[in-house]
Design a protein around this motif. Sequence first.
Motif, PDB file in Angstrom:
ATOM      1  N   PRO A 166      -2.574  -4.323  -2.341  1.00 25.17           N
ATOM      2  CA  PRO A 166      -1.864  -3.495  -3.377  1.00 25.17           C
ATOM      3  C   PRO A 166      -2.122  -2.035  -2.876  1.00 25.17           C
ATOM      4  CG  PRO A 166      -3.830  -4.319  -4.066  1.00 25.17           C
ATOM      5  CD  PRO A 166      -3.811  -4.836  -2.831  1.00 25.17           C
ATOM      6  N   SER A 167      -1.404  -0.905  -3.502  1.00 28.84           N
ATOM      7  CA  SER A 167      -1.491   0.327  -3.452  1.00 28.84           C
ATOM      8  C   SER A 167      -2.420   0.613  -4.927  1.00 28.84           C
ATOM      9  CB  SER A 167      -0.233   1.015  -3.546  1.00 28.84           C
ATOM     10  OG  SER A 167       0.565   0.899  -4.906  1.00 28.84           O
ATOM     11  N   ARG A 168      -2.492   2.008  -4.947  1.00 28.87           N
ATOM     12  CA  ARG A 168      -3.288   2.208  -6.376  1.00 28.87           C
ATOM     13  C   ARG A 168      -2.227   1.919  -7.577  1.00 28.87           C
ATOM     14  NH1 ARG A 168      -5.877   7.861  -6.393  1.00 28.87           N
ATOM     15  NH2 ARG A 168      -7.767   7.013  -6.528  1.00 28.87           N
ATOM     16  N   ALA A 169      -0.993   2.180  -7.563  1.00 27.60           N
ATOM     17  CA  ALA A 169      -0.395   1.985  -8.507  1.00 27.60           C
ATOM     18  C   ALA A 169      -0.172   0.406  -8.845  1.00 27.60           C
ATOM     19  CB  ALA A 169       1.379   2.205  -8.265  1.00 27.60           C
ATOM     20  N   SER A 228       1.000  -1.302   0.059  1.00 31.19           N
ATOM     21  CA  SER A 228       0.218  -0.022  -0.061  1.00 31.19           C
ATOM     22  C   SER A 228       0.894   1.351   0.034  1.00 31.19           C
ATOM     23  CB  SER A 228      -0.805   0.024   1.056  1.00 31.19           C
ATOM     24  OG  SER A 228      -0.098   0.131   2.376  1.00 31.19           O
ATOM     25  N   GLY A 229       2.044   1.039   0.361  1.00 34.89           N
ATOM     26  CA  GLY A 229       3.058   2.106   0.176  1.00 34.89           C
ATOM     27  C   GLY A 229       3.930   2.276  -0.957  1.00 34.89           C
ATOM     28  N   VAL A 230       3.485   1.573  -1.845  1.00 35.58           N
ATOM     29  CA  VAL A 230       4.380   1.732  -3.202  1.00 35.58           C
ATOM     30  C   VAL A 230       3.801   2.659  -4.135  1.00 35.58           C
ATOM     31  CG1 VAL A 230       4.773   0.198  -5.143  1.00 35.58           C
ATOM     32  CG2 VAL A 230       4.966  -0.759  -3.005  1.00 35.58           C
ATOM     33  N   GLU A 231       4.521   3.524  -4.581  1.00 35.93           N
ATOM     34  CA  GLU A 231       4.087   4.869  -5.376  1.00 35.93           C
ATOM     35  C   GLU A 231       4.162   4.367  -7.053  1.00 35.93           C
ATOM     36  OE1 GLU A 231       6.805   7.487  -3.906  1.00 35.93           O
ATOM     37  OE2 GLU A 231       5.945   7.749  -1.977  1.00 35.93           O
TER      38      GLU A 231
END
Length: 151
Positions: free
Chosen positions: A107-110, A76-79
């Motif tokens: 997952p994160s948005r990316a 979740s902290g992956v940009e």
Amino acid sequence: MPVVRTAGSAGATAGADAAFPSQPWENRTARFTVHWGPSAAVIAAHGELDAANAGQLADYVQRCAAFSKLLVLDLSGVEFFGTAAFSALHTINVRCAGAEVRWAVVPSRAVSRLLRICDPEHALPIAESMDAAMAAADEPRRLLQLVPQSR
């Protein structure tokens, strides 16, 4: 989540202590940490996952899998999430299956964006939240059907 296991704790073999991932892994663009809980290891990744660090992520997760039967990979902290990182998730999936380790990805948005394109069949164990990932641990494991049944 409180730490319940440290390097050299009961259950870890003497040779495995050296590989125990108690320290965070970090490079210029990403950081990986692990938190040991009573029922699971939660591995958190922050920053950018790409060809420069995807292999290190897969190796870090594998070292954690040696000490836990349930892993949650918190992305979740992956940009930024590149295709090499997607390939690393498949490597993690194969390694966890071989070691009989249950795991899930938050997952994160990316990450979700790339998974919609590269994993339309939902072959990877994706959870929408940490709570959902932990709840999935209680569900029976889905087996991958390699040969389709005749109709």
